[in-house]
Design an enzyme around this catalytic site. Structure first.
Site, PDB file in Angstrom:
ATOM      1  N   ASP A   1      36.070  23.811  -1.836  1.00 41.40           N
ATOM      2  CA  ASP A   1      36.312  24.009  -0.402  1.00 41.40           C
ATOM      3  C   ASP A   1      37.570  23.264   0.017  1.00 41.40           C
ATOM      4  O   ASP A   1      37.547  22.069   0.280  1.00 41.40           O
ATOM      5  CB  ASP A   1      35.094  23.514   0.405  1.00 41.40           C
TER       6      ASP A   1
ATOM      7  N   ARG B   1      28.414  28.270   6.485  1.00 44.86           N
ATOM      8  CA  ARG B   1      27.512  29.067   7.323  1.00 44.86           C
ATOM      9  C   ARG B   1      27.844  30.557   7.215  1.00 44.86           C
ATOM     10  O   ARG B   1      26.954  31.399   7.353  1.00 44.86           O
ATOM     11  CB  ARG B   1      27.579  28.568   8.772  1.00 44.86           C
TER      12      ARG B   1
ATOM     13  N   ASP C   1      37.222  26.428   7.798  1.00 46.95           N
ATOM     14  CA  ASP C   1      36.570  25.334   7.073  1.00 46.95           C
ATOM     15  C   ASP C   1      35.063  25.280   7.350  1.00 46.95           C
ATOM     16  O   ASP C   1      34.340  24.546   6.686  1.00 46.95           O
ATOM     17  CB  ASP C   1      37.243  23.999   7.441  1.00 46.95           C
TER      18      ASP C   1
ATOM     19  N   GLU D   1      32.973  27.392   6.453  1.00 50.41           N
ATOM     20  CA  GLU D   1      32.758  28.580   5.614  1.00 50.41           C
ATOM     21  C   GLU D   1      31.332  28.659   5.070  1.00 50.41           C
ATOM     22  O   GLU D   1      30.857  29.749   4.748  1.00 50.41           O
ATOM     23  CB  GLU D   1      33.767  28.588   4.451  1.00 50.41           C
TER      24      GLU D   1
ATOM     25  N   ASP E   1      30.786  21.464  -3.504  1.00 50.21           N
ATOM     26  CA  ASP E   1      30.330  22.266  -2.365  1.00 50.21           C
ATOM     27  C   ASP E   1      29.472  23.459  -2.814  1.00 50.21           C
ATOM     28  O   ASP E   1      29.023  24.244  -1.981  1.00 50.21           O
ATOM     29  CB  ASP E   1      31.561  22.725  -1.561  1.00 50.21           C
TER      30      ASP E   1
ATOM     31  N   LYS F   1      41.889  21.361   4.890  1.00 52.95           N
ATOM     32  CA  LYS F   1      41.437  19.974   4.991  1.00 52.95           C
ATOM     33  C   LYS F   1      42.590  19.038   4.646  1.00 52.95           C
ATOM     34  O   LYS F   1      43.437  19.394   3.826  1.00 52.95           O
ATOM     35  CB  LYS F   1      40.316  19.721   3.972  1.00 52.95           C
TER      36      LYS F   1
ATOM     37  N   LYS G   1      24.278  27.413  -0.691  1.00 60.73           N
ATOM     38  CA  LYS G   1      25.725  27.469  -0.474  1.00 60.73           C
ATOM     39  C   LYS G   1      26.433  27.193  -1.794  1.00 60.73           C
ATOM     40  O   LYS G   1      26.275  26.131  -2.380  1.00 60.73           O
ATOM     41  CB  LYS G   1      26.135  26.428   0.574  1.00 60.73           C
TER      42      LYS G   1
HETATM   43  N1  BES Z   1      31.873  21.417   2.742  1.00 60.62           N
HETATM   44  C1  BES Z   1      32.102  20.905   4.034  1.00 60.62           C
HETATM   45  C2  BES Z   1      31.092  19.826   4.440  1.00 60.62           C
HETATM   46  C3  BES Z   1      31.134  18.539   3.671  1.00 60.62           C
HETATM   47  C4  BES Z   1      31.934  17.503   4.104  1.00 60.62           C
HETATM   48  C5  BES Z   1      30.335  18.361   2.567  1.00 60.62           C
HETATM   49  C6  BES Z   1      31.939  16.318   3.396  1.00 60.62           C
HETATM   50  C7  BES Z   1      30.345  17.161   1.871  1.00 60.62           C
HETATM   51  C8  BES Z   1      31.152  16.147   2.291  1.00 60.62           C
HETATM   52  C9  BES Z   1      32.013  22.028   5.068  1.00 60.62           C
HETATM   53  O1  BES Z   1      32.378  23.294   4.643  1.00 60.62           O
HETATM   54  C10 BES Z   1      32.922  21.672   6.188  1.00 60.62           C
HETATM   55  O2  BES Z   1      34.095  21.640   6.000  1.00 60.62           O
HETATM   56  N2  BES Z   1      32.312  21.422   7.337  1.00 60.62           N
HETATM   57  C11 BES Z   1      33.036  21.100   8.507  1.00 60.62           C
HETATM   58  C12 BES Z   1      32.303  21.807   9.616  1.00 60.62           C
HETATM   59  C13 BES Z   1      33.074  21.883  10.867  1.00 60.62           C
HETATM   60  C14 BES Z   1      34.340  22.657  10.680  1.00 60.62           C
HETATM   61  C15 BES Z   1      32.208  22.535  11.921  1.00 60.62           C
HETATM   62  C16 BES Z   1      32.972  19.604   8.735  1.00 60.62           C
HETATM   63  O3  BES Z   1      31.934  18.985   8.481  1.00 60.62           O
HETATM   64  O4  BES Z   1      33.979  19.036   9.125  1.00 60.62           O
HETATM   65 ZN    ZN Z   2      32.098  23.617   2.598  1.00 63.46          ZN
HETATM   66 ZN    ZN Z   3      34.492  23.696   4.827  1.00 57.41          ZN
END
Ligand code: BES
Ligand code: ZN
Ligand code: ZN
Length: 487
Positions: free
Chosen positions: A253, A334, A330, A332, A271, A260, A248
């Site tokens: 992000d 996957r 968010d 993204e 990220d 966010k 990834k």
């Molecule tokens: N990049 C984030 C995940 C992340 C969060 C990495 C904190 C490192 C620290 C990812 O893209 C994300 O935003 N994931 C969401 C998934 C959800 C929308 C299903 C999350 O974890 O809130």
């Molecule tokens: Zn992310």
């Molecule tokens: Zn995200």
């Protein structure tokens, strides 16, 4: 940096720090076995001088001839390679003002000697590229590891290549997102690939269109900085097995239109760590000349909100025909990884490993030191062993089938995330990715493992062991062990 191994006691030299272990004798701290001449401090009550046998505790004593002893706690019990990495690392982190350090810990084998070297050099890392005042940066120029068994020259070269890959990955992850974006991340690997035994392809936005890389394009289209896919391959003559890696590579992000909150955006420059990790893993495997083919697919985009960004409710069609309704911009990671998994699957490799800072839930569940491992049994079992060999912490999580319904869409084949339902969010991420792993035969899926490094990629707390604050370079050693397992 000059590094050396020595099997004999060294003479004390001015301005050099000599690292000696401290162990427990009953409840008292005493000196551990060392090739360093410690007669001048033997018989002293070390506890009263500030030494402890607690792992990584440090105290300094004058050693004569203008040199210094660093007494470091070894903890209790027999010490393994990873503990030695951490203790050597903690010693080096506490000696930033020394240009010359001699490690005199109880190193009785070649493997332990290499571990002491690795821990020291990972610890000697400092990210100060954007500081105008570099005061406090480590000054180490010469490192000597005392050992009962000196490692071979080629084993030392391998350790140096692994450490270089780890620290280079940390550099990329620590770089601010106005300096590191899709084009510059791709360019960095183009530059590093030169002169190495690898081939590299960079797909720009036009090529991404013709190749139907719908996830990468959908995530990247909110940014003025267009997305990229980077493919790096090492294909040595005579290789029997093929390892495909998918990373990834979100250079920032923001969450996209599903924006966010401010606090959640901090750290999102990292990220892209999964992509940097798999790219550097290929370069390291090439440097080690392992007889295994390794291909990395780095899925790179910047996730920003704008008038051209993907909307919640947009439906995209992947290269393999699958359709996804983007319910949460968010989620993204996957979306871009799906493209990488499709490309990897087309090659019918023996194993696919994807590495991603995928879910905040990984940190909630496992904290910031463990990486989360999911996948099918054939993939997971290889990764578990590889992590054990490398000393890196990994923990298996289930791909709970009953959660699959959370990905059902009224409009498309799948949604990417059920808004407002955080149930098993890390596992749901894994379940989404599983949909894009191809089959090896009619019945069998390709061996696949998914590693969520959302917690472990960034040491956001206090420094410990060989790690300073910031990017950790986690999973490089495990990926290299994975490649070794396929040789
Ligand atoms: N990049 C984030 C995940 C992340 C969060 C990495 C904190 C490192 C620290 C990812 O893209 C994300 O935003 N994931 C969401 C998934 C959800 C929308 C299903 C999350 O974890 O809130
Ligand atoms: Zn992310
Ligand atoms: Zn995200």
């Amino acid at each position: 940096m000059k590094t050396a191994f020595q099997t004999k006691s060294p003479a004390l030299i001015k301005n050099t720090a000599y690292v000696v272990g401290v162990i427990a004798k009953g409840s008292k701290p005493v000196l551990a076995d060392s090739l360093i001449e410690t007669a001048s401090i033997e018989g002293l009550d070390l506890g009263k001088l500030g030494a402890k046998f607690t792992a990584e505790h440090t105290a300094r004593l004058p050693a004569g001839k203008g040199s210094v002893f660093l007494l470091i706690g070894l903890g209790e019990g027999k010490i393994n390679a990873e503990q030695l990495r951490k203790i050597s690392g903690a010693a080096i982190r506490s000696l930033t003002e020394f240009t010359s350090v001699v490690i005199g810990l109880p190193v009785v084998s070649q493997d332990l000697a290499l571990a002491a070297l690795e821990g020291s050099l990972i610890a000697n890392y400092d990210f100060n590229a954007y500081k105008s005042n570099k005061q406090g940066a480590p000054l180490l120029k010469s490192l000597t590891v005392l050992t009962k068994a000196a490692p071979t020259e080629s084993a030392v070269a391998d350790s140096l290549a692994i450490v270089a890959a780890i620290n280079a990955t940390r550099d990329l992850a620590n770089t601010p997102p106005n300096h590191l974006y899709p084009q510059t991340l791709a360019a960095a690997f183009q530059k590093m690939a030169k002169g190495n035994d690898v081939t590299i392809e960079v797909w720009d936005e036009k090529r991404l269109e013709t190749e139907n890389m719908s996830g990468i394009l959908a995530v990247g289209k909110g940014s003025t900085r267009p997305p990229r896919l980077v493919k790096i391959e090492y294909k040595p003559r005579g290789a029997q097995k093929h390892l495909a890696l998918v990373g990834k590579g979100i250079t920032f992000d923001s969450g996209g239109l599903t924006l966010k909150p401010g606090l959640g955006m901090l750290g999102m420059k990292m990220d892209m760590t999964g992509a940097a990790t798999v790219g550097h893993a290929v370069l390291a495997v090439a440097a080690l000349k392992l007889k295994v083919r390794v291909t990395a697919f780095m899925c790179i985009a910047e996730n920003l909100p704008s008038g051209t960004a993907s909307r919640p409710s947009d439906v995209i069609t992947y290269r393999n025909g699958k359709t996804v309704e983007i319910t949460n911009t968010d989620a993204e990671g996957r979306l871009v990884l799906a493209d990488g998994l499709i490309l990897a699957s087309e090659q019918k490799p023996d194993l696919i490993v994807d590495v991603a800072t995928l879910t905040g839930a990984a940190r909630v569940a496992l904290g910031v030191r463990y990486s989360a491992l999911m996948g099918n049994e054939s993939g997971v079992s290889i990764l578990k062993k590889a992590a054990e060999n490398s000393g890196e912490l990994i923990w298996q999580m289930p791909l709970a089938e009953e959660l699959r319904t959370l990905l059902n869409s009224d409009t498309a084949d799948l949604i990417n995330s059920k808004l407002g339902n955080p149930t098993g969010s890390m596992l749901v991420g894994g379940l989404f990715l599983k949909e894009f792993v191809g089959n090896a035969s009619e019945k069998e899926p390709i061996a696949w493992a998914h590693v969520d490094i959302a917690g472990s990629a960034n040491n956001e707390n206090a420094p410990y062991g060989y790690l300073s604050k910031g990017a950790t370079g986690v999973m490089l050693r495990t990926l290299i062990e994975t490649a070794k397992a396929l040789v």
